[in-house]
Design an enzyme around this catalytic site. Structure first.
Site, PDB file in Angstrom:
ATOM      1  CG  ASP A   1       1.083  -3.946   4.748  1.00 47.22           C
ATOM      2  OD1 ASP A   1       1.940  -3.117   5.126  1.00 47.22           O
ATOM      3  OD2 ASP A   1      -0.123  -3.859   5.047  1.00 47.22           O
TER       4      ASP A   1
ATOM      5  CD  GLU B   1      -3.235  -1.759   5.274  1.00 48.27           C
ATOM      6  OE1 GLU B   1      -3.406  -2.766   5.981  1.00 48.27           O
ATOM      7  OE2 GLU B   1      -2.685  -0.703   5.708  1.00 48.27           O
ATOM      8  CD  GLU B   2      -1.491   1.999   7.512  1.00 46.89           C
ATOM      9  OE1 GLU B   2      -2.213   1.432   8.331  1.00 46.89           O
ATOM     10  OE2 GLU B   2      -0.273   1.768   7.407  1.00 46.89           O
TER      11      GLU B   2
ATOM     12  CG  HIS C   1      -0.457  -0.013   2.520  1.00 45.05           C
ATOM     13  ND1 HIS C   1      -0.139   1.147   3.206  1.00 45.05           N
ATOM     14  CD2 HIS C   1      -0.198  -1.026   3.384  1.00 45.05           C
ATOM     15  CE1 HIS C   1       0.292   0.842   4.420  1.00 45.05           C
ATOM     16  NE2 HIS C   1       0.279  -0.474   4.555  1.00 45.05           N
TER      17      HIS C   1
ATOM     18  CG  ASP D   1       2.531   0.136   7.827  1.00 51.46           C
ATOM     19  OD1 ASP D   1       2.119  -0.553   6.877  1.00 51.46           O
ATOM     20  OD2 ASP D   1       1.801   0.526   8.748  1.00 51.46           O
TER      21      ASP D   1
ATOM     22  CG  HIS E   1       0.405   1.975  12.700  1.00 51.09           C
ATOM     23  ND1 HIS E   1      -0.788   1.369  13.045  1.00 51.09           N
ATOM     24  CD2 HIS E   1       0.630   1.642  11.404  1.00 51.09           C
ATOM     25  CE1 HIS E   1      -1.273   0.693  12.016  1.00 51.09           C
ATOM     26  NE2 HIS E   1      -0.418   0.840  11.009  1.00 51.09           N
TER      27      HIS E   1
END
Length: 459
Positions: free
Chosen positions: A352, A324-325, A278, A290, A426
């Site tokens: 991912d 995606e997130e 992503h 990420d 994140h």
């Protein structure tokens, strides 16, 4: 005698095929390690584009640059797939304090993705610490109403695969705020989803009940979570309060795009093998692991095929999924278009889980017999590269919708070493400097090898 002769021919053919496969895979790894471009491409994405949350200017800049990158490689097809995505904005930096009588102790927090804002003055309330969603039900509205619910269930360190620990603790972030709201909570703070003990709060999406009340929710760093928990145990409840303020906004959905590059199959142009990650990322950092590493590995597969002169029999696509997130709209759109265009997808591979040392692949919907054959035929080919864990398991969020629209597709997840991923996942620490060049390139080689084997031999 004829049967023995036939058996001998078959064995010789099989050995010759394995030898050919081994040589080709070696070429892919050599190209990735000697002439690899995914690391420098990742540097540009992180340092010149930066964070790429869906709907943001950074997301659009990443789309424009990604298409230009693929065009420059001269793939047979490069195009965009339009998709409407959520547009959530964090706003000014969050503030959080533990209040102990007259003392205000600042702590590191970050609004959860898709959370609502607090009132302009923030929220101050007593805190009730819980370990599970089930505990909320046991406590009931009488104990929860008007308080800030503090979800403090830590990662279970007994899991060797840290993704399992993430899954085990994740429901408090995914569903905790919506569940707490049912019992009248004023707000929610959630222990960051990591085993690391640090002061980096880990954001990530939360979900609300469309028919329920939305309350503000934030992640709190693990150091701060431990401090708050200790203070709650040492003091009587009314003495310890928590204050937090956040300034999130939900803006109208925005137009964005998946970015797709393709090498058209020489024999089966209408059969597809997809590899992707992503393109979007959270707004706290550069989205390096990420999922900058995933998209750069995906496009690197196609570049490696062109550089080594390998022309796949089936069409191979690199897809940079958007959103995606906090919505998964890119994966859903890709699956919808695959069905509408009546495309036959042989396999879809998602990368991912970070750009760490490759360990193997997980096959989401292989039968036990297929899984046995995959290991029998391919495990030894991956052993020299220490990427030979070919196991049953998940595929990935973005490729998951394909199973609904193209039931025959095999969903596969790239599985790198997991031990460090959730230390930075994140967080503001997900930056280019925390990616190792060689590990990233080894992953690109491993994914190229798997796609080659699927292309040559099917599943």
């Amino acid at each position: 005698m004829k049967r023995l002769l036939l058996l001998g021919i078959l064995l010789i053919t099989a050995f010759a095929s394995q030898a050919q496969d081994s040589l080709m895979i070696r070429k892919f790894f050599d190209e990735a390690l000697v002439n690899g471009q995914c690391y420098e491409n990742l540097r540009y994405l992180c340092k010149n584009v930066g964070s790429r949350l869906s709907g943001s200017a950074g997301a659009q800049k990443s789309v424009d640059w990604s298409k230009k990158l693929m065009d420059g490689y001269g793939f047979d097809k490069v195009y965009l797939q339009e998709v409407m995505v959520p547009h959530w904005v964090r706003g000014a930096k969050e503030q959080g304090y533990i209040i102990d009588g007259n003392k205000r102790i600042p702590v590191a927090i970050a609004a959860l993705g898709m959370s609502v804002a607090t009132p302009k003055a923030g929220i101050t309330a007593n805190v009730i610490e819980v370990q599970s969603l089930k505990e909320l039900e046991t406590l009931g509205e009488a104990a929860i109403k008007g308080k800030i619910v503090f979800f403090n269930r830590a990662f279970d360190p007994r899991f060797i695969e840290t993704g399992a620990a993430y899954g085990g603790a994740g429901d408090q972030r995914f569903a905790g705020p919506a569940t707490a709201a049912k019992y009248g909570a004023a707000g929610v703070i959630v222990r960051s989803l990591t085993e690391a003990l640090d002061d980096y709060p880990h954001t990530g999406a939360t979900g609300y009940d469309p028919k329920g009340i939305n309350i503000p929710a934030a992640a709190i760093s693990t150091i701060a979570a431990n401090k708050l928990s200790t203070m709650l145990k040492m003091r009587k409840l009314p003495l310890i309060k928590f204050y937090f303020k956040q300034n999130c906004q939900h803006l109208p959905d925005a137009k964005s795009y998946n970015v797709v590059g393709e090498i058209t199959g020489s024999k089966n142009p209408n059969k597809f093998i997809t590899v992707g990650g992503h393109l979007d990322s959270w707004d706290l950092a550069e989205g390096a692991h990420d999922d900058g590493t995933g998209v750069m590995q995906s496009v690197e597969v196609l570049r490696i095929f062109k550089a080594t002169g390998y022309r796949p029999k089936n069409s191979v696509r690199a897809v940079f999924f958007m959103n995606e997130e906090n919505g998964h709209k890119g994966g859903i759109k890709y699956a919808e278009l695959a069905a509408a265009n009546k495309e036959e997808h042989i396999a879809a591979i998602e990368t991912d889980e970070g750009g760490f040392t490759p360990r193997g692949f997980s096959f989401a919907n292989a039968t036990p017999a297929m899984q046995k054959d995959i290991n029998k035929n391919w495990k030894k080919l991956f052993e020299p590269y220490e990427a030979d864990r070919l196991v049953a398991g998940g595929g990935g969020t973005d490729i998951g919708p394909l199973k609904e629209t193209v039931p025959s597709v095999m969903l596969i997840g790239f599985r790198p070493d997991s031990q460090r991923y959730f230390d930075i996942h994140h967080t503001p620490n997900d930056v280019f400097e925390n990616v190792n060049k060689r590990e990233l390139e080894l992953g690109a080689g491993a994914i190229s090898a798997l796609i080659y084997l699927i292309d040559q031999h099917g599943l």
